[in-house]
Scaffold this active site. Structure first.
Site, PDB file in Angstrom:
ATOM      1  N   ASP A   1      38.106  48.166  39.735  1.00 57.51           N
ATOM      2  CA  ASP A   1      37.016  48.207  40.693  1.00 57.51           C
ATOM      3  C   ASP A   1      35.520  48.779  40.304  1.00 57.51           C
ATOM      4  O   ASP A   1      34.956  48.720  41.217  1.00 57.51           O
ATOM      5  CB  ASP A   1      38.027  48.137  42.120  1.00 57.51           C
TER       6      ASP A   1
ATOM      7  N   ARG B   1      44.590  42.125  38.324  1.00 60.26           N
ATOM      8  CA  ARG B   1      44.602  43.026  36.682  1.00 60.26           C
ATOM      9  C   ARG B   1      45.592  42.798  35.849  1.00 60.26           C
ATOM     10  O   ARG B   1      45.538  43.331  34.950  1.00 60.26           O
ATOM     11  CB  ARG B   1      44.722  44.409  37.406  1.00 60.26           C
TER      12      ARG B   1
ATOM     13  N   MET C   1      40.725  44.002  45.713  1.00 64.86           N
ATOM     14  CA  MET C   1      41.249  44.504  45.024  1.00 64.86           C
ATOM     15  C   MET C   1      39.842  45.832  45.160  1.00 64.86           C
ATOM     16  O   MET C   1      38.561  45.130  45.106  1.00 64.86           O
ATOM     17  CB  MET C   1      42.049  45.378  43.976  1.00 64.86           C
ATOM     18  N   GLY C   2      40.187  47.353  45.367  1.00 64.27           N
ATOM     19  CA  GLY C   2      39.061  48.226  45.696  1.00 64.27           C
ATOM     20  C   GLY C   2      38.506  48.486  46.871  1.00 64.27           C
ATOM     21  O   GLY C   2      38.420  48.244  48.205  1.00 64.27           O
ATOM     22  N   ARG C   3      39.499  49.729  47.549  1.00 60.96           N
ATOM     23  CA  ARG C   3      39.314  50.404  48.249  1.00 60.96           C
ATOM     24  C   ARG C   3      38.495  50.549  49.133  1.00 60.96           C
ATOM     25  O   ARG C   3      38.067  51.089  50.274  1.00 60.96           O
ATOM     26  CB  ARG C   3      39.896  51.504  48.265  1.00 60.96           C
TER      27      ARG C   3
ATOM     28  N   THR D   1      39.265  51.402  34.780  1.00 62.97           N
ATOM     29  CA  THR D   1      39.473  51.117  36.347  1.00 62.97           C
ATOM     30  C   THR D   1      39.070  49.491  36.037  1.00 62.97           C
ATOM     31  O   THR D   1      39.148  48.536  35.591  1.00 62.97           O
ATOM     32  CB  THR D   1      38.044  51.528  36.576  1.00 62.97           C
TER      33      THR D   1
ATOM     34  N   GLU E   1      39.871  44.380  50.346  1.00 60.21           N
ATOM     35  CA  GLU E   1      41.105  45.181  50.601  1.00 60.21           C
ATOM     36  C   GLU E   1      40.892  46.509  52.061  1.00 60.21           C
ATOM     37  O   GLU E   1      41.137  47.275  52.462  1.00 60.21           O
ATOM     38  CB  GLU E   1      41.588  45.933  49.698  1.00 60.21           C
TER      39      GLU E   1
ATOM     40  N   ASN F   1      38.550  57.791  38.119  1.00 59.25           N
ATOM     41  CA  ASN F   1      38.380  59.440  38.201  1.00 59.25           C
ATOM     42  C   ASN F   1      39.515  60.084  38.414  1.00 59.25           C
ATOM     43  O   ASN F   1      39.251  60.842  38.157  1.00 59.25           O
ATOM     44  CB  ASN F   1      37.581  59.024  39.730  1.00 59.25           C
TER      45      ASN F   1
END
Length: 383
Positions: free
Chosen positions: A133, A285, A176-178, A131, A233, A106
């Site tokens: 995530d 990834r 992963m993935g804020r 992406t 994360e 994004n």
């Protein structure tokens, strides 16, 4: 002569180069006669007029691109302001670039959206979604997610065998993935008839509670012996505070401390149980061995769709995927107005998370299963 430019932005994936190959193949199929260029290291190359000429790349090289992780042309997270966008547009015009494709998440869609906004003369812009995530809005999912989802599922699948064979500790695996829990959710695909691991899932969409987490761990420990926890994360408390303070903030990017290590320490100190932390991180990834075949095909499709869009003089769009059906799995390419995906995150919907907030629902499993394929069959022991 009008030239075509294809850029990469943000973190690489296992299939970002497959989208690059798809765009180049489509340009050739459409009879494009201009140069095909790529800025070295994304927006940095655009600003410095540092271009790689991909016009004569061979069919063999295109084939290799489709199975090569990382970014073959380089990428960047360089933040841009209005003066830099105007310089980029001037550079594009200077090099007779009429068609611009930007592959990324994004943030990168914000970049191509602003190039579209500041364009001068005949300049056609489109985004290619990428992406790990799965946080890009509107599209059903984005290339890059399925391969990392498969990696998470296979990692948990194998780790479950280890924990079943020596059930003396809790294994906390960080995903992963804020701000989104799509990869944490994907680990649930590791479950088989003989294994219910992962036992606990922690999503950033659900406010974290230390006491509830420790209670869930203690219950799972009593029931299963060894326990596997998968945690995103970017876990936060109800007031929005990260459970582990950020260690670094650069522009829009925030880097958190090790959530898995924090949770393992929390378990050991409060429950007196041996706990280990694991953090696949970038390995997930860039793992070419576990790349999803569906992911590769859809990455190629997204590159080709975006390329054809600009050649057809469609402007300010991102290629996307619309799911037609899940059984059988069928998707179709669509074009999405770029303003709908610029800096817009798609979080894991509540209907994909169970009532307790620590697991996924059947609806998620059905949605995700076609993307990664089935888990391998292995010997079931200790019956």
């Amino acid at each position: 002569m009008a030239n075509l430019l294809i850029a990469h932005g943000g973190g690489p994936t296992a299939v970002i180069n497959a989208s690059l190959a798809g765009a180049i193949e489509q340009a050739r199929k459409a009879g494009f006669k201009g140069k095909i260029l790529a800025p070295r290291f994304g927006s940095t190359g655009l600003l410095n007029e540092d271009f790689i000429d991909l016009t004569d790349i061979t069919d063999t090289q295109l084939k290799l691109l489709k199975c090569t992780p990382g970014s073959a042309i380089g990428t960047s997270r360089h933040p841009l302001e209005e003066p830099e966008y105007r310089k980029i547009v001037a550079n594009l015009n200077k090099h007779d670039i009429t068609y611009v494709l930007f592959t990324g998440g994004n943030g990168s869609m914000d970049t191509i959206g602003n190039i579209y906004k500041y364009r001068q003369g005949e300049l056609y812009c489109a985004g290619i979604p990428k992406t790990v995530d799965n946080d890009i809005a509107v599209t059903d999912h984005a290339p890059g997610y399925a391969s990392n989802a498969k990696y998470m599922a296979r990692t948990v699948f194998d780790c479950a065998k280890d924990v079943m064979g020596l059930p003396i500790h809790v294994s906390v695996i960080e995903a992963m993935g804020r701000n989104t829990g799509w990869l944490t959710a994907a680990s649930a695909l590791a479950r088989t008839r003989d294994s219910v691991a992962p036992h606990i899932l922690c999503f950033p969409e659900i406010p974290f509670d230390d006491n509830k987490f420790l209670s869930d761990v203690e219950k799972a420990r009593k029931k299963y012996g060894g326990v596997i926890v998968v945690a995103s994360e970017g876990l936060k408390y109800a007031d929005g505070t990260p459970i582990v303070p950020p260690t670094l903030t650069v522009g829009r990017a925030t880097y958190f401390g090790d959530v898995s290590a924090h949770l393992a320490t929390l378990i050991q100190k409060n429950l007196g149980i041996k706990a280990r932390s694991e953090k696949p991180g970038l390995i997930g990834r860039c793992c070419s061995e576990l790349t999803s075949s569906v992911d590769v095909q859809e990455a190629v499709l997204m590159g080709a769709t975006a390329c054809q869009a600009v050649l057809d003089k469609q402007n300010g769009v991102m290629a996307g995927l619309e799911r037609v059906s899940t059984k059988p799995y069928v998707v179709r390419p669509i074009l999405i107005p770029i303003e709908q995906v610029m800096l817009t995150e798609k979080t894991l919907p509540r209907e994909f998370i169970n009532k307790e907030g620590n697991d996924v629902t059947k609806a998620f499993i059905e949605w995700a299963r076609p993307l990664v394929g089935k888990m391998p069959k292995q010997f079931s022991y200790m019956k």
